[in-house]
Design a protein around this motif. Structure first.
Motif, PDB file in Angstrom:
ATOM      1  N   MET A   1      30.675  16.020 -46.765  1.00 49.33           N
ATOM      2  CA  MET A   1      30.335  14.879 -45.841  1.00 49.33           C
ATOM      3  C   MET A   1      29.136  14.256 -46.593  1.00 49.33           C
ATOM      4  N   ILE A   2      27.986  15.052 -46.832  1.00 46.38           N
ATOM      5  CA  ILE A   2      26.875  14.450 -47.423  1.00 46.38           C
ATOM      6  C   ILE A   2      27.052  13.873 -48.725  1.00 46.38           C
ATOM      7  N   LEU A   3      27.745  14.444 -49.682  1.00 42.09           N
ATOM      8  CA  LEU A   3      27.842  13.794 -50.986  1.00 42.09           C
ATOM      9  C   LEU A   3      28.764  12.487 -50.572  1.00 42.09           C
ATOM     10  N   LEU A 156      29.641  24.552 -54.406  1.00 35.91           N
ATOM     11  CA  LEU A 156      29.064  23.494 -53.402  1.00 35.91           C
ATOM     12  C   LEU A 156      30.334  23.287 -52.130  1.00 35.91           C
ATOM     13  N   THR A 157      30.160  23.701 -51.132  1.00 35.69           N
ATOM     14  CA  THR A 157      31.095  23.613 -50.099  1.00 35.69           C
ATOM     15  C   THR A 157      30.587  23.026 -48.810  1.00 35.69           C
ATOM     16  N   LEU A 158      31.513  22.388 -48.115  1.00 39.09           N
ATOM     17  CA  LEU A 158      31.190  21.570 -47.021  1.00 39.09           C
ATOM     18  C   LEU A 158      32.392  21.493 -45.908  1.00 39.09           C
ATOM     19  N   ASP A 159      31.724  21.112 -44.666  1.00 35.95           N
ATOM     20  CA  ASP A 159      32.575  20.731 -43.689  1.00 35.95           C
ATOM     21  C   ASP A 159      33.486  21.789 -43.286  1.00 35.95           C
ATOM     22  N   ALA A 160      33.000  22.987 -43.019  1.00 39.78           N
ATOM     23  CA  ALA A 160      33.891  24.157 -42.499  1.00 39.78           C
ATOM     24  C   ALA A 160      34.380  23.919 -41.161  1.00 39.78           C
ATOM     25  N   THR A 161      35.806  24.545 -40.961  1.00 39.36           N
ATOM     26  CA  THR A 161      36.190  24.590 -39.576  1.00 39.36           C
ATOM     27  C   THR A 161      36.919  26.000 -39.437  1.00 39.36           C
ATOM     28  N   LEU A 162      37.508  25.825 -38.329  1.00 38.73           N
ATOM     29  CA  LEU A 162      38.167  27.393 -38.132  1.00 38.73           C
ATOM     30  C   LEU A 162      39.735  27.125 -37.682  1.00 38.73           C
ATOM     31  N   TRP A 163      40.315  28.197 -38.077  1.00 38.53           N
ATOM     32  CA  TRP A 163      41.816  28.130 -37.652  1.00 38.53           C
ATOM     33  C   TRP A 163      42.433  29.581 -37.856  1.00 38.53           C
ATOM     34  N   THR A 164      43.186  29.927 -36.675  1.00 39.33           N
ATOM     35  CA  THR A 164      43.766  31.214 -36.764  1.00 39.33           C
ATOM     36  C   THR A 164      45.317  30.863 -36.936  1.00 39.33           C
ATOM     37  N   CYS A 175      35.734  22.431 -47.411  1.00 39.00           N
ATOM     38  CA  CYS A 175      36.146  21.543 -48.682  1.00 39.00           C
ATOM     39  C   CYS A 175      35.112  21.991 -49.867  1.00 39.00           C
ATOM     40  N   HIS A 176      35.703  21.794 -51.017  1.00 38.64           N
ATOM     41  CA  HIS A 176      34.701  22.157 -52.340  1.00 38.64           C
ATOM     42  C   HIS A 176      34.478  20.669 -52.780  1.00 38.64           C
ATOM     43  N   GLU A 177      33.142  20.636 -53.069  1.00 41.50           N
ATOM     44  CA  GLU A 177      32.512  19.131 -53.063  1.00 41.50           C
ATOM     45  C   GLU A 177      33.105  18.647 -54.607  1.00 41.50           C
ATOM     46  N   TRP A 178      33.471  17.520 -54.287  1.00 42.95           N
ATOM     47  CA  TRP A 178      34.022  16.543 -55.610  1.00 42.95           C
ATOM     48  C   TRP A 178      32.969  16.407 -56.660  1.00 42.95           C
ATOM     49  N   LEU A 179      31.865  16.285 -56.578  1.00 42.26           N
ATOM     50  CA  LEU A 179      30.630  16.119 -57.456  1.00 42.26           C
ATOM     51  C   LEU A 179      30.594  17.387 -58.427  1.00 42.26           C
ATOM     52  N   LYS A 227      38.219  10.492 -54.879  1.00 45.77           N
ATOM     53  CA  LYS A 227      37.987  12.041 -55.217  1.00 45.77           C
ATOM     54  C   LYS A 227      37.515  12.821 -53.982  1.00 45.77           C
ATOM     55  N   VAL A 228      37.174  12.278 -52.878  1.00 46.40           N
ATOM     56  CA  VAL A 228      36.392  13.083 -51.949  1.00 46.40           C
ATOM     57  C   VAL A 228      37.470  13.648 -51.003  1.00 46.40           C
TER      58      VAL A 228
END
Length: 335
Positions: A1-3, A156-164, A175-179, A227-228
């Motif tokens: 998100m931030i990048l 660089l990772t971001l925006d984690a969520t949970l799923w069963t 997500c693995h950051e595009w930058l 890329k995002v």
């Protein structure tokens, strides 16, 4: 998100604020606001937990603070709820992005992206990573668990969520950051049963470049996929179809798309819809049901206030009765 924000040159200070990660943060007096309308709150990546035991809606997001409401119309907050370890890789005052609250087997878990601006990776990129905190109550405090690192520290990772998934096992989706990799990803990694860490390697689910709707310009002026990858959120329709909301850009417009798994499992293959699922200038959505059973999407939009761009939480009606989500009207009274 931030990048993705940095990529568009939006002032970070107008979107979110650093949150002190001190273990003593809960001892600091908190100034609370009451009866605040949803659209008066400045918040990126709004996440709403509808907690039935307390009959309360809990909203968090970028900045890591917490807001409470009984009716989705008037909110009280912001509360400080995260207690990170200042001796960890996060440092004493990490920035917190895209926080989520998940109830699972009697506990509450705080999934978030933490950034330590003092640690640089590669070409001067600030270290940020997905991490999980735990609490016995939805309002926290949320504290660290066993593992100090959930994902590779050089990633660089971001925006984690949970799923069963259909195997009954919980997974972190991130997500693995595009930058860092040049083409953002959405990946999965298995969680330990108590969520105190992850286990095994991650697996790629799809790339940003798989999107048929996102666009940006090459140097020669031609179009290419953006890329995002940003804000994954898993859901299953009433027909059993597994889908995933995620966000990217169409040039300079933040936009949300959706993909569906052909196998009905996390491993996919994931097929991207040709068109965005939400109106332009909306993104980082998630789904929840009200206490009366209405399915809603919590999402943010951009607005200019006194020359500054701010992000505002919004709610949309959603129909999940078919194989694909249908986004309805934006609502003000969600009860």
């Amino acid at each position: 998100m931030i990048l993705s924000i940095i990529k568009r040159g939006v002032l970070l200070c107008s979107l979110a604020f650093p949150l002190s990660g001190s273990m003593f943060a809960q001892n600091v007096a908190q100034t609370l606001k009451t009866d605040i309308p949803l659209d008066s709150i400045r918040l990126s990546d709004p996440f709403i937990l509808a907690d039935r035991p307390t009959q309360t809606y809990y909203m968090t997001g970028t900045g890591g603070k917490l807001w409470k409401s009984k009716d989705l119309k008037k909110w009280t907050g912001p509360y400080t709820i995260a207690q990170t370890d200042p001796k960890s890789w996060m440092g004493p005052t990490p920035m917190i992005w895209a926080a989520e609250l998940h109830a699972y087997k009697g506990k509450y878990y705080y999934f978030a992206t933490f950034t330590n601006k003092a640690i640089k990776l590669g070409e001067g990129l600030e270290r940020r990573a997905c991490h999980v905190l735990v609490s016995d109550r939805p309002e926290g405090p949320y504290v660290p668990m066993k593992d100090s690192t959930y994902l590779p520290e050089d990633k660089l990772t971001l925006d984690a969520t949970l799923w069963t998934d259909t195997d009954g096992k919980p997974y972190m989706i991130f997500c693995h950051e595009w930058l860092q990799n040049g083409d953002g990803t959405v990946e999965k990694i298995a969680m330990k049963p108590d969520f105190s860490g992850t286990t095994g390697p991650s697996k790629l689910l799809f790339l940003a470049s798989d999107s048929p709707w996102s666009r940006e310009k090459n140097k020669d002026g031609t179009d290419r996929p953006n890329k995002v990858t940003d804000g994954p959120w898993l859901f299953r329709t009433k027909t059993g179809k597994l889908g995933m909301l995620w966000t990217s850009w169409i040039y300079d417009v933040y936009t949300q798309g959706v993909a569906y798994s052909e196998s009905g499992k996390l491993d996919g293959p994931w097929v991207q819809e040709k068109e965005p699922v939400s109106p332009p200038n909306f993104g980082h959505g998630m789904l929840f049901r009200t206490f009366k059973g209405k399915l809603l999407m919590s999402i943010h939009s951009h607005r200019s206030v006194n020359g500054r761009t701010v992000r505002v939480p919004r709610l949309f009606e959603v129909d999940d009765s078919g194989d694909k989500l249908a986004i309805g009207k934006q609502i003000l009274d969600a009860r």
